[in-house]
Design a protein around this motif. Structure first.
Motif: not given
Length: 107
Positions: A52-78
């Motif tokens: 649920l924590s992971l989902d929340s960060l994904i939704e944060l990016a989706d809802e805000t439309g912010h272009y988060f850094a590659e490292d952020f996305w790689l960390g979430l993917a990990d």
């Protein structure tokens, strides 16, 4: 970038999903830390609800439309990989491609 470089230098098994998510908080702009999805993420972490924590960060990016850094996305993917959430891991990796397409940068 230094934070994720530190993560990359460690074995992927060295960090729990919780630890990785907490490290990724540094990639979130301060003005998003009052956003509902971020506060939900923190609360889910306190209750050991990693997915649920992971989902929340994904939704944060989706809802805000912010272009988060590659490292952020790689960390979430990990994190998703560690929990065998292949669809979410692929989604996170695809966001890097979205950044490249939309803003011509990995960020």
């Amino acid at each position: 970038m230094k934070l994720f470089n530190f993560i990359k230098q460690q074995s992927k098994t060295d960090f729990s999903p919780e630890q990785t998510i907490r490290l990724l908080f540094d990639y979130i702009p301060e003005f998003y830390k009052k956003h509902r999805q971020f506060t939900d993420c923190v609360e889910f972490l306190e209750h050991r609800e990693w997915e649920l924590s992971l989902d929340s960060l994904i939704e944060l990016a989706d809802e805000t439309g912010h272009y988060f850094a590659e490292d952020f996305w790689l960390g979430l993917a990990d994190v998703a990989d560690k929990m065998n959430l292949n669809d979410k891991a692929n989604y996170c990796r695809n966001q890097i491609d979205r950044n490249i397409e939309d803003i011509k940068s990995k960020t």
